[in-house]
Design a protein around this motif. Sequence first.
Motif, PDB file in Angstrom:
ATOM      1  N   ILE A 297      26.848   3.443  -4.096  1.00 13.07           N
ATOM      2  CA  ILE A 297      25.996   3.650  -5.472  1.00 13.07           C
ATOM      3  C   ILE A 297      24.477   3.442  -5.179  1.00 13.07           C
ATOM      4  N   ASN A 298      24.090   2.557  -4.223  1.00 14.24           N
ATOM      5  CA  ASN A 298      22.720   2.082  -3.626  1.00 14.24           C
ATOM      6  C   ASN A 298      22.343   3.301  -2.972  1.00 14.24           C
ATOM      7  N   ALA A 299      23.017   3.948  -2.217  1.00 17.92           N
ATOM      8  CA  ALA A 299      22.911   5.390  -1.441  1.00 17.92           C
ATOM      9  C   ALA A 299      22.525   6.208  -2.404  1.00 17.92           C
ATOM     10  N   ILE A 300      23.252   6.592  -3.566  1.00 16.24           N
ATOM     11  CA  ILE A 300      23.115   7.579  -4.556  1.00 16.24           C
ATOM     12  C   ILE A 300      21.774   7.318  -5.347  1.00 16.24           C
ATOM     13  N   ASN A 301      21.655   6.132  -5.396  1.00 15.90           N
ATOM     14  CA  ASN A 301      20.260   5.852  -6.306  1.00 15.90           C
ATOM     15  C   ASN A 301      19.121   6.088  -5.503  1.00 15.90           C
ATOM     16  N   ASN A 302      19.097   5.936  -4.184  1.00 11.24           N
ATOM     17  CA  ASN A 302      17.910   6.384  -3.269  1.00 11.24           C
ATOM     18  C   ASN A 302      17.693   7.913  -3.334  1.00 11.24           C
ATOM     19  N   SER A 303      18.773   8.550  -3.263  1.00 11.76           N
ATOM     20  CA  SER A 303      18.775   9.787  -3.016  1.00 11.76           C
ATOM     21  C   SER A 303      18.286  10.636  -4.297  1.00 11.76           C
ATOM     22  N   VAL A 304      18.611   9.932  -5.365  1.00 12.73           N
ATOM     23  CA  VAL A 304      18.298  10.529  -6.799  1.00 12.73           C
ATOM     24  C   VAL A 304      16.752  10.310  -6.885  1.00 12.73           C
ATOM     25  N   THR A 305      16.311   8.948  -6.383  1.00 11.23           N
ATOM     26  CA  THR A 305      14.825   8.835  -6.331  1.00 11.23           C
ATOM     27  C   THR A 305      13.809   9.513  -5.354  1.00 11.23           C
ATOM     28  N   ASN A 306      14.514  10.054  -4.655  1.00  6.45           N
ATOM     29  CA  ASN A 306      13.826  10.759  -3.510  1.00  6.45           C
ATOM     30  C   ASN A 306      13.722  12.302  -4.232  1.00  6.45           C
ATOM     31  N   LEU A 307      14.938  12.797  -4.627  1.00  8.43           N
ATOM     32  CA  LEU A 307      14.914  14.005  -5.222  1.00  8.43           C
ATOM     33  C   LEU A 307      13.828  14.255  -6.491  1.00  8.43           C
ATOM     34  N   SER A 308      13.840  13.148  -7.253  1.00  5.47           N
ATOM     35  CA  SER A 308      12.923  13.105  -8.442  1.00  5.47           C
ATOM     36  C   SER A 308      11.648  13.224  -8.152  1.00  5.47           C
ATOM     37  N   ASN A 378      29.083  11.318  -9.572  1.00  2.16           N
ATOM     38  CA  ASN A 378      29.930  10.494  -8.509  1.00  2.16           C
ATOM     39  C   ASN A 378      29.580   8.936  -8.745  1.00  2.16           C
ATOM     40  N   LYS A 379      28.454   8.423  -9.095  1.00  3.84           N
ATOM     41  CA  LYS A 379      27.843   7.451  -9.322  1.00  3.84           C
ATOM     42  C   LYS A 379      28.758   6.659 -10.671  1.00  3.84           C
ATOM     43  N   ALA A 380      28.944   7.496 -11.627  1.00  2.93           N
ATOM     44  CA  ALA A 380      29.501   6.908 -12.665  1.00  2.93           C
ATOM     45  C   ALA A 380      30.990   6.632 -12.502  1.00  2.93           C
ATOM     46  N   ARG A 381      31.687   7.490 -11.607  1.00  4.76           N
ATOM     47  CA  ARG A 381      33.129   7.128 -11.114  1.00  4.76           C
ATOM     48  C   ARG A 381      33.089   6.060 -10.403  1.00  4.76           C
ATOM     49  N   LEU A 382      32.032   5.615  -9.711  1.00  4.40           N
ATOM     50  CA  LEU A 382      31.850   4.449  -8.548  1.00  4.40           C
ATOM     51  C   LEU A 382      31.748   3.357  -9.374  1.00  4.40           C
ATOM     52  N   GLU A 383      31.142   3.544 -10.509  1.00  7.57           N
ATOM     53  CA  GLU A 383      30.800   2.205 -11.364  1.00  7.57           C
ATOM     54  C   GLU A 383      32.017   1.727 -11.935  1.00  7.57           C
TER      55      GLU A 383
END
Length: 386
Positions: A297-308, A378-383
């Motif tokens: 989840i932490n890795a996904i958050n970083n990727s989303v921030t970078n893309l945004s 993917n984040k929603a499933r992991l949560e």
Amino acid sequence: MSFFPISSNSLEILAYYDIINNNEESFALYIERGKNMKVIVCELCEGREFAKQDGMFVCQSCGSKYTPEDAKKLMIEVEGDAPASAARTGAGTNTDLERYLTLARRASESDNNADAAKYYGLAQTEAPDSWECLFFSTYHTAMQTNIAGISSAALLVNNCLNSVIDLIANSTPEEEKLDAARKVASHCVVISQMLFNAAKNHYNGIGDSIRSNYTGEYRQRASAARLITDTLASLLEAHFGDNPDYYPIIAESRKNGFDLKENNGFAFDNEIVSIEDLEKIAKFDPSYARTRAQGKINAINNSVTNLSNSKQSNGCLAALCALGSVLFLILQLVLGETGYVYGVLICAALTVVCAIPKPKSASKLEKDKKEIDRLNANKARLEKLL
């Protein structure tokens, strides 16, 4: 090869002799007490002729080796000059299966894979319904593989697991099932990691210039190695998944497969597979699943921030280099040193202009949006695993 009298406690060898047979030296050890004597009898073939080699007693009939301590335990008392080929008599008689298993287990404990595979194979002919004989004859055969045979060795183990677990579930006493499953699982982890690491180390040792030519081969070997514990976990869950006593065994098998996938050096072809593995692990080890899910989840958050936050490059660096070179030449030819200064200032200005990102194009915006949506799904499933 040496020959000398041997003493053991109050038992003393009073006589020994050499037998010449096809130019090979051998000897029979015995202790004589009146008309009776004690002789060493091989527990596998019941032979009574032994040679002393490198501190070990070696049966001249089947090649089994015994330490002096083990040889002492094999001494039996016989009357008169019993022939060397006479069968063992009296209390303590072993069946062929018992002898094979004794030698197989001894070889297995000493990591003698060749002998372990041989004797477990012999034992299997006597006990075709033994999970131990089937599994360990296969396991020790696979452990003898080389780099080229990694995939074949892994599939050899993988393909026997269905029968092995079925034998444990349906042909093993209830009080022995858990220990049997535990032994199979621990050895599956060992061999899957050994094969995986051998494949990875071999791949990493290939020169950089040609390594990419062997990527497919490496991934095939790595996949075959980790399939062992994936298959085992599925079979254990199918037979014992409702029994909490088996949860740690199933969890370790699942976690081993997951860890090998994470450490293969490549990103998952399908991140969904990673999430599905964690969902399977969660039932048997929720703490492990939570920890690994939070990391993802932490890795996904970083990727989303970078893309945004990312913006599209201006894309004029190549033009800047070409234009700057031309300007330098022209200004230096026309203005000399003054032209050089002007050229530097103009290039600096062009650099600033090119460094200013331009807004994303519609296609780039759409592409990034799809990637962010995928990551958030993917984040929603992991949560749900937290």
